[in-house]
Design a protein around this motif. Structure first.
Motif: not given
Length: 330
Positions: A123-124, A131, A134, A175-176, A179-180, A182-183, A201, A213
């Motif tokens: 995930f990028s 973001l 996603y 999951f949120r 990825i949050t 990570y960003y 990620m 997740c």
């Protein structure tokens, strides 16, 4: 978590899936394997677009013809694919590459081979807009191809799995968080750093963060004896229009994935009589259970359902720099 039935337009899914696997997975792989023995090139195929086709057949929702851009499915679902089949292995003695079907290193003839099994979903998000996309996904469909008997170094059977995550649902909010984090805490601080490009990620299949997740498994099939007498067996399938609510459990986490501290904290933080005892494979009173070794305890409680998974904190997320530079062999 009710699929958008108006977008489900592909009927007769089971039969179409079997036909697709035969024509797009088995037949091409048979030919690639045959040529690999001559060319010494990997028989692995890129699964990205194949995974999108498969996701459409499993969910009954067609794509949008977008390729790498836009919605993967017509109901705005995102599809990510991971292929662990035919990864290129490495000789532990001389470091040369070894193809999956090779039993010995082609350079030094050693049988001491490191069989790779580390592919993952990537995930990028590279902007706040990406973001947000996603975070607001209606559904994330994860496709996985692997070997069910990899631990035994048995590569005769191939497994294909599909999972669904609904990021906007509270039960899947990890999951949120992933990825949050990570960003904001990995990508943004490093993306202008000249010392190295920030890796995407990684979500590793069937590992701790994946289970946290709370993904729902919607499909599983085994292609038995793929290199000799292929036989497709579908042993799990949730029909496209079936509601994915609380009555549809997420995938249980193997308890042996927990560290010693995580396991001890879990047992201490649970009410034994109401949360541990009913889930044991054998009846043990609390003093007797606590007197067992962790390995023995985990045999009695081999899997954690959503209730128990929720009691295990999410691990610290560490970002790595991509510092390796690709170079051809001299």
């Amino acid at each position: 978590m009710i699929p958008d039935i108006s977008k489900i337009t592909i009927p007769d899914n089971r039969n179409k899936i079997i036909q697709f696997l035969d024509e797009l997975i088995i037949s091409p792989r048979t030919n690639l394997r045959r040529w690999s023995e001559l060319t010494n090139q990997t028989p692995a195929t890129k699964i990205g677009y194949i995974g999108q086709h498969l996701a459409s057949l499993i969910t009954g929702v067609p794509g949008t013809g977008s390729g790498a851009r836009g919605d993967d499915l017509a109901d705005h679902s995102e599809v990510k694919s991971c292929n662990k089949v035919d990864q290129v292995d490495k000789c532990k003695d001389c470091g040369s590459r070894v193809l999956r079907f090779q039993t010995h290193c082609p350079v030094c003839h050693s049988a001491n081979i490191n069989r790779k099994n580390d592919s993952k979903w990537l995930f990028s998000p590279r902007s706040q807009e990406e973001l947000d996309q996603y975070l607001n996904l209606s559904r994330l469909v994860l496709i996985l191809m692997d070997y069910p008997n990899f631990a035994k170094l048995d590569f005769s059977d191939i497994r294909i799995l599909a999972f669904e995550i609904y990021p906007r649902e509270e039960r899947m909010s990890v999951f949120r968080r992933l990825i949050t984090h990570y960003y904001h805490n990995i990508y943004l601080p490093k993306h202008n750093d000249e010392r190295g490009k920030t890796n995407p990620m990684n979500l590793h299949p069937l590992m701790f963060q994946f289970y946290k997740c709370n993904p729902i498994k919607t499909f599983e099939c085994i292609i038995h004896d793929i290199d000799s007498a292929p036989n497709i067996e579908i042993n799990h399938y949730i029909e496209p229009s079936t509601e994915r609510g609380l009555s549809t459990p997420s995938v249980d986490m193997p308890s042996n994935l927990l560290s010693t501290n995580e396991w001890e904290d879990l047992i201490d933080n649970c009410d034994y009589e109401t949360e541990i005892l009913p889930r044991l494979t054998g009846s043990k009173r609390e003093p007797e259970f606590r007197s067992l070794s962790i390995k023995e305890q985990q045999k009695l409680l081999p899997y954690l359902d959503e209730t128990l998974k929720a009691k295990v904190p999410l691990r610290e997320i560490v970002g790595l720099r991509q510092t390796a530079v690709y170079r051809r062999s001299e």
